[in-house]
Design a protein around this motif. Structure first.
Motif, PDB file in Angstrom:
ATOM      1  N   TYR A 133      -2.040  -2.989  -8.683  1.00 16.79           N
ATOM      2  CA  TYR A 133      -0.650  -3.073  -8.236  1.00 16.79           C
ATOM      3  C   TYR A 133       0.096  -4.185  -8.976  1.00 16.79           C
ATOM      4  O   TYR A 133       1.178  -3.956  -9.537  1.00 16.79           O
ATOM      5  N   ILE A 134      -0.464  -5.374  -8.989  1.00 15.42           N
ATOM      6  CA  ILE A 134       0.201  -6.515  -9.633  1.00 15.42           C
ATOM      7  C   ILE A 134       0.435  -6.240 -11.113  1.00 15.42           C
ATOM      8  O   ILE A 134       1.492  -6.553 -11.664  1.00 15.42           O
ATOM      9  N   ASP A 135      -0.535  -5.623 -11.758  1.00 19.18           N
ATOM     10  CA  ASP A 135      -0.434  -5.372 -13.195  1.00 19.18           C
ATOM     11  C   ASP A 135       0.601  -4.300 -13.534  1.00 19.18           C
ATOM     12  O   ASP A 135       1.154  -4.301 -14.637  1.00 19.18           O
ATOM     13  N   HIS A 136       0.881  -3.378 -12.602  1.00 21.55           N
ATOM     14  CA  HIS A 136       1.689  -2.211 -12.952  1.00 21.55           C
ATOM     15  C   HIS A 136       2.943  -2.013 -12.106  1.00 21.55           C
ATOM     16  O   HIS A 136       3.706  -1.075 -12.371  1.00 21.55           O
ATOM     17  N   VAL A 137       3.186  -2.844 -11.090  1.00 28.92           N
ATOM     18  CA  VAL A 137       4.335  -2.605 -10.219  1.00 28.92           C
ATOM     19  C   VAL A 137       5.643  -2.904 -10.947  1.00 28.92           C
ATOM     20  O   VAL A 137       5.755  -3.869 -11.716  1.00 28.92           O
ATOM     21  N   LEU A 138       6.621  -2.028 -10.727  1.00 29.11           N
ATOM     22  CA  LEU A 138       7.967  -2.222 -11.267  1.00 29.11           C
ATOM     23  C   LEU A 138       8.750  -3.158 -10.359  1.00 29.11           C
ATOM     24  O   LEU A 138       8.377  -3.402  -9.210  1.00 29.11           O
ATOM     25  N   GLY A 143      12.600   0.354  -7.771  1.00 27.72           N
ATOM     26  CA  GLY A 143      11.917   0.989  -6.659  1.00 27.72           C
ATOM     27  C   GLY A 143      10.528   0.478  -6.355  1.00 27.72           C
ATOM     28  O   GLY A 143       9.875   0.966  -5.435  1.00 27.72           O
ATOM     29  N   ALA A 144      10.038  -0.480  -7.151  1.00 29.66           N
ATOM     30  CA  ALA A 144       8.712  -1.078  -6.925  1.00 29.66           C
ATOM     31  C   ALA A 144       7.589  -0.033  -6.892  1.00 29.66           C
ATOM     32  O   ALA A 144       6.591  -0.198  -6.205  1.00 29.66           O
ATOM     33  N   ASP A 145       7.757   1.052  -7.639  1.00 31.22           N
ATOM     34  CA  ASP A 145       6.668   2.008  -7.826  1.00 31.22           C
ATOM     35  C   ASP A 145       5.735   1.452  -8.897  1.00 31.22           C
ATOM     36  O   ASP A 145       6.060   0.455  -9.566  1.00 31.22           O
ATOM     37  N   LEU A 146       4.588   2.066  -9.075  1.00 33.93           N
ATOM     38  CA  LEU A 146       3.727   1.709 -10.191  1.00 33.93           C
ATOM     39  C   LEU A 146       4.214   2.447 -11.431  1.00 33.93           C
ATOM     40  O   LEU A 146       4.570   3.629 -11.352  1.00 33.93           O
ATOM     41  N   ASP A 147       4.221   1.761 -12.552  1.00 37.37           N
ATOM     42  CA  ASP A 147       4.847   2.329 -13.754  1.00 37.37           C
ATOM     43  C   ASP A 147       4.222   3.660 -14.166  1.00 37.37           C
ATOM     44  O   ASP A 147       4.917   4.560 -14.639  1.00 37.37           O
ATOM     45  N   PHE A 148       2.911   3.826 -13.953  1.00 30.14           N
ATOM     46  CA  PHE A 148       2.250   5.055 -14.404  1.00 30.14           C
ATOM     47  C   PHE A 148       2.388   6.202 -13.399  1.00 30.14           C
ATOM     48  O   PHE A 148       1.903   7.304 -13.655  1.00 30.14           O
ATOM     49  N   HIS A 203      12.996   2.434  -1.458  1.00 27.52           N
ATOM     50  CA  HIS A 203      12.350   3.723  -1.228  1.00 27.52           C
ATOM     51  C   HIS A 203      13.087   4.863  -1.920  1.00 27.52           C
ATOM     52  O   HIS A 203      12.471   5.728  -2.553  1.00 27.52           O
ATOM     53  N   LEU A 204      14.401   4.889  -1.806  1.00 26.67           N
ATOM     54  CA  LEU A 204      15.165   5.950  -2.468  1.00 26.67           C
ATOM     55  C   LEU A 204      15.030   5.860  -3.985  1.00 26.67           C
ATOM     56  O   LEU A 204      14.908   6.884  -4.667  1.00 26.67           O
ATOM     57  N   LEU A 205      15.037   4.649  -4.519  1.00 25.08           N
ATOM     58  CA  LEU A 205      14.869   4.482  -5.962  1.00 25.08           C
ATOM     59  C   LEU A 205      13.507   5.008  -6.419  1.00 25.08           C
ATOM     60  O   LEU A 205      13.390   5.662  -7.458  1.00 25.08           O
ATOM     61  N   ALA A 206      12.472   4.731  -5.627  1.00 26.24           N
ATOM     62  CA  ALA A 206      11.125   5.187  -5.994  1.00 26.24           C
ATOM     63  C   ALA A 206      11.015   6.701  -5.914  1.00 26.24           C
ATOM     64  O   ALA A 206      10.421   7.338  -6.798  1.00 26.24           O
ATOM     65  N   ILE A 207      11.566   7.293  -4.867  1.00 24.44           N
ATOM     66  CA  ILE A 207      11.521   8.755  -4.730  1.00 24.44           C
ATOM     67  C   ILE A 207      12.277   9.413  -5.878  1.00 24.44           C
ATOM     68  O   ILE A 207      11.817  10.400  -6.466  1.00 24.44           O
ATOM     69  N   ALA A 208      13.446   8.850  -6.219  1.00 25.45           N
ATOM     70  CA  ALA A 208      14.236   9.393  -7.331  1.00 25.45           C
ATOM     71  C   ALA A 208      13.451   9.347  -8.632  1.00 25.45           C
ATOM     72  O   ALA A 208      13.518  10.271  -9.455  1.00 25.45           O
ATOM     73  N   GLY A 209      12.694   8.282  -8.825  1.00 23.81           N
ATOM     74  CA  GLY A 209      11.879   8.170 -10.032  1.00 23.81           C
ATOM     75  C   GLY A 209      10.835   9.254 -10.144  1.00 23.81           C
ATOM     76  O   GLY A 209      10.476   9.680 -11.247  1.00 23.81           O
ATOM     77  N   ARG A 210      10.358   9.753  -9.006  1.00 27.44           N
ATOM     78  CA  ARG A 210       9.333  10.801  -9.013  1.00 27.44           C
ATOM     79  C   ARG A 210       9.921  12.156  -9.416  1.00 27.44           C
ATOM     80  O   ARG A 210       9.229  12.974 -10.023  1.00 27.44           O
ATOM     81  N   VAL A 211      11.175  12.415  -9.046  1.00 28.05           N
ATOM     82  CA  VAL A 211      11.770  13.732  -9.340  1.00 28.05           C
ATOM     83  C   VAL A 211      12.667  13.703 -10.571  1.00 28.05           C
ATOM     84  O   VAL A 211      13.261  14.724 -10.933  1.00 28.05           O
ATOM     85  N   GLY A 212      12.783  12.544 -11.211  1.00 28.98           N
ATOM     86  CA  GLY A 212      13.566  12.463 -12.435  1.00 28.98           C
ATOM     87  C   GLY A 212      15.060  12.401 -12.219  1.00 28.98           C
ATOM     88  O   GLY A 212      15.835  12.725 -13.128  1.00 28.98           O
ATOM     89  N   VAL A 213      15.485  11.968 -11.040  1.00 27.54           N
ATOM     90  CA  VAL A 213      16.913  11.787 -10.781  1.00 27.54           C
ATOM     91  C   VAL A 213      17.329  10.393 -11.238  1.00 27.54           C
ATOM     92  O   VAL A 213      16.673   9.398 -10.920  1.00 27.54           O
ATOM     93  N   ASP A 214      18.406  10.326 -11.983  1.00 25.25           N
ATOM     94  CA  ASP A 214      18.888   9.055 -12.521  1.00 25.25           C
ATOM     95  C   ASP A 214      19.649   8.294 -11.434  1.00 25.25           C
ATOM     96  O   ASP A 214      20.869   8.347 -11.354  1.00 25.25           O
ATOM     97  N   PHE A 260       0.800  -1.219   0.000  1.00 23.84           N
ATOM     98  CA  PHE A 260       0.000   0.000   0.000  1.00 23.84           C
ATOM     99  C   PHE A 260       0.838   1.276   0.000  1.00 23.84           C
ATOM    100  O   PHE A 260       0.270   2.370   0.035  1.00 23.84           O
ATOM    101  N   ARG A 261       2.170   1.161  -0.036  1.00 20.96           N
ATOM    102  CA  ARG A 261       2.996   2.374  -0.084  1.00 20.96           C
ATOM    103  C   ARG A 261       2.630   3.233  -1.272  1.00 20.96           C
ATOM    104  O   ARG A 261       2.497   4.465  -1.170  1.00 20.96           O
ATOM    105  N   ASN A 262       2.454   2.626  -2.429  1.00 22.46           N
ATOM    106  CA  ASN A 262       2.149   3.386  -3.632  1.00 22.46           C
ATOM    107  C   ASN A 262       0.734   3.965  -3.596  1.00 22.46           C
ATOM    108  O   ASN A 262       0.466   5.015  -4.195  1.00 22.46           O
ATOM    109  N   LEU A 263      -0.166   3.286  -2.883  1.00 26.21           N
ATOM    110  CA  LEU A 263      -1.520   3.817  -2.714  1.00 26.21           C
ATOM    111  C   LEU A 263      -1.487   5.062  -1.826  1.00 26.21           C
ATOM    112  O   LEU A 263      -2.177   6.059  -2.111  1.00 26.21           O
ATOM    113  N   LEU A 264      -0.691   5.029  -0.763  1.00 25.25           N
ATOM    114  CA  LEU A 264      -0.502   6.226   0.053  1.00 25.25           C
ATOM    115  C   LEU A 264       0.090   7.355  -0.780  1.00 25.25           C
ATOM    116  O   LEU A 264      -0.351   8.508  -0.679  1.00 25.25           O
TER     117      LEU A 264
END
Length: 571
Positions: free
Chosen positions: A542-547, A552-557, A276-287, A95-99
């Motif tokens: 979640y299952i259909d879209h999780v990375l 970072g196990a975020d949802l792709d969209f 968590h850091l990988l997912a946060i980086a994905g949100r701000v566009g940091v490689d 539920f992290r991505n839902l939050l």
């Protein structure tokens, strides 16, 4: 000319829409002058009685409000989903991505100019940061703070870490069930997060190391009056941040992530920090990639806290906390220049830091352990990577080759791990499948598998364990985690059979299944994924879209951000 505030699009209109927005807010007793164009500050609160770690946040919100009012702002508190790590099934990580979605859409939809994120329990902090980063309004964190030290039979005991130890002692016949139950009452003595360096305290430490909170945020106990004062000061600071237009994208730079990786190594932080850091980086566009975590591999362990050491977060606080750790990194030239919520470089957080107990926070030249940062392992068993935490592992097992014993799923493990005829030795490598992002689903904290009871009775307390799961930041052992791709996604992990040999080398970064490619090709041709555990609702989404874990196990969209102002009105 003063820049028009975002909130004025709600509360500054002299028309029907402005009437609606202001009038309904006034039913709470807010006077006219609250809508005079001052910054509107959202207080994003994950308080919940089902999230014991965050049960003090209702009080901290009042401290934030005091600071906002003092600085001339207008504070408005709003709830978002709260993720109780110790209470939710199948796992809070599902539920992290839902939050994150809840936080993002709440911030976007409401007429606020800046936001204070009140969180603490493991997934609440990263979930809130992911959501806030995707809207990119000025944002600052106040963490719940750790519980007071646990106490039992005159000794300090630590959240999680001692649960695992006591549980194994009961299984070995070395601790009575009554003593086990008595320890339960002494472990959690106040509001707050785990007082070990688990994921919650790790994330609050990294928030401070990245300059996303005010200094001292990481370690002040939840019930310490200084945390309430910190909340007050944070409320004051967010109003200033709105005027200075300091946004998450200004703070969350590549340099800030590098600082977090090095700080995570120095404090003996949780393996969960990686996803968590990988997912946060994905949100701000940091490689940021898994390979970047090698930047912390040679950093020594400086903080002598469980599970990698012997002390607890209360002791870490009194010894000087994160400012001392940042000073040690800065003295070695390992603190990258980076903007912070203070509007100053992160080096300001280390200025004047003084250590008051060198047995709790060691110096760089006399560390708890040398080169103890997370190690990234790769090979045919984990082509996209896996991780291990040397600071919490048995050194002799970090270079090992042995036969695998495979559990196809968590149910099989629980049903058979205590069988007296389980064909394993201390040299066996335990392998668990089906516990990754898609497989569990949610990538649960089950990677630190129990030691088989027959071996526990022989005195074995650590073995190599390999899975696509995570483990609690409070856990310990030679546990190889986050194997990517996971078994359910068709990774090589899905093909491992009992009796196969596996090679592990932390020093060389190797995780190799010693089976020839032709045999693996035959196994792959015969393999089919398990049926998903959920076929509807959020879990299916979640299952259909999780990375995968290495992303970072975020949802792709959800990767990336959308900072556009919503212009369409509701009436």
């Amino acid at each position: 000319m003063t820049k028009k505030r975002r909130s004025e699009n709600w509360y500054g209109k002299l028309d029907k829409d402005g009437f609606i927005h202001r009038s309904w807010m006034k039913n709470q007793g807010f006077p006219d002058h609250a809508f005079d164009g001052r910054p509107v500050i959202g207080i994003c609160n994950t308080w919940s009685e089902l999230t014991p770690c965050n049960s003090g946040l209702r009080d901290l919100a009042e401290g934030v409000k005091r600071g906002v009012w003092e600085a001339g702002g207008f504070p408005v508190e709003f709830p978002v989903m709260s993720l109780g790590e110790t209470q939710m099934k199948p796992t809070a990580m599902l539920f992290r991505n839902l939050l994150a979605m809840d936080v993002e859409e709440s911030i976007r939809a409401y007429g606020i100019d800046g936001v204070v994120l009140l969180g603490g329990c493991d997934k609440t902090t990263p979930g809130q940061l992911m959501g806030a980063a995707s809207v990119d309004l000025p944002s600052i964190v106040v963490s719940s703070g750790p519980m007071l030290n646990g106490k039992w039979q005159g000794k300090d005991i630590g959240s999680g870490t001692d649960v695992w130890k006591f549980s194994e002692a009961v299984r070995a016949g070395e601790m009575t069930l009554q003593d086990f139950m008595n320890a339960e009452s002494g472990m959690s003595r106040s509001k707050g997060v785990c007082m070990t360096m688990g994921t919650a305290s790790t994330m609050s430490s990294l928030v401070e190391a990245m300059g996303l909170s005010l200094p001292t945020n990481a370690a002040l106990p939840a019930v310490d009056s200084r945390r309430m004062a910190l909340a007050h000061l944070t409320g004051k600071r967010i109003v200033e941040m709105v005027d200075e237009d300091i946004k998450p994208s200004d703070v969350l730079t590549k340099q800030a992530f590098i600082n977090a990786i090095r700080a995570n190594a120095a404090v003996g932080g949780s393996t969960n920090a990686v996803v968590h850091l990988l997912a946060i980086a994905g949100r701000v566009g940091v490689d940021l990639t898994l390979a970047d975590f090698e930047l912390g591999s040679d950093v020594p362990l400086l903080v002598n806290c469980m599970p990698s050491g012997k002390y607890l977060m209360e002791d870490f606080c009194y010894a000087g906390g994160m400012p001392v750790v940042l000073r040690e990194l800065a003295d070695q030239g390992l603190l990258e220049g980076a903007q912070t919520v203070l509007g100053r470089d992160i080096s300001a957080y280390a200025d004047g830091a003084e250590c008051f107990n060198r047995d709790v926070i060691h110096s760089w030249n006399a560390p708890v352990k040398p080169a103890a940062g997370l190690r990234v392992l790769r090979g045919n068993l984990a082509p996209n990577g896996a991780i291990v935490k040397p600071s919490a592992a048995t050194d002799a097992l970090l270079e090992h080759e042995g036969e695998a014993y495979v559990f196809e799923n968590i149910e099989e493990l629980k049903a058979t791990i205590d069988n007296d005829d389980l064909p394993v030795t201390k040299d066996t490598i335990l392998v668990l499948k089906g516990c990754g992002p898609k497989g569990y689903p949610g990538m649960a904290e089950v990677g630190n598998m129990p030691i088989p009871r027959k071996l526990v009775r022989e005195g074995v307390r650590d073995m190599i364990r390999v899975s696509d799961a995570r483990m609690s930041g409070t856990a310990f052992g030679t546990v190889i985690l986050h194997v990517s791709p996971e078994a359910q996604a068709g990774g090589t992990l899905a093909l491992v059979k009992t009796g196969d040999r596996i090679k592990v080398s932390a020093s060389q970064g190797i995780l190799e299944l010693l089976v020839d490619e032709a045999e693996l090709a035959d196994r792959r041709a015969a393999w089919t994924p398990d049926e998903p555990h959920y076929t509807r609702g959020y879990a299916k989404l979640y299952i259909d879209h999780v990375l995968q874990a290495d992303q970072g196990a975020d949802l792709d969209f959800l990767v990336g951000k959308d900072t556009r102002l919503v212009t369409r009105e509701s009436h």
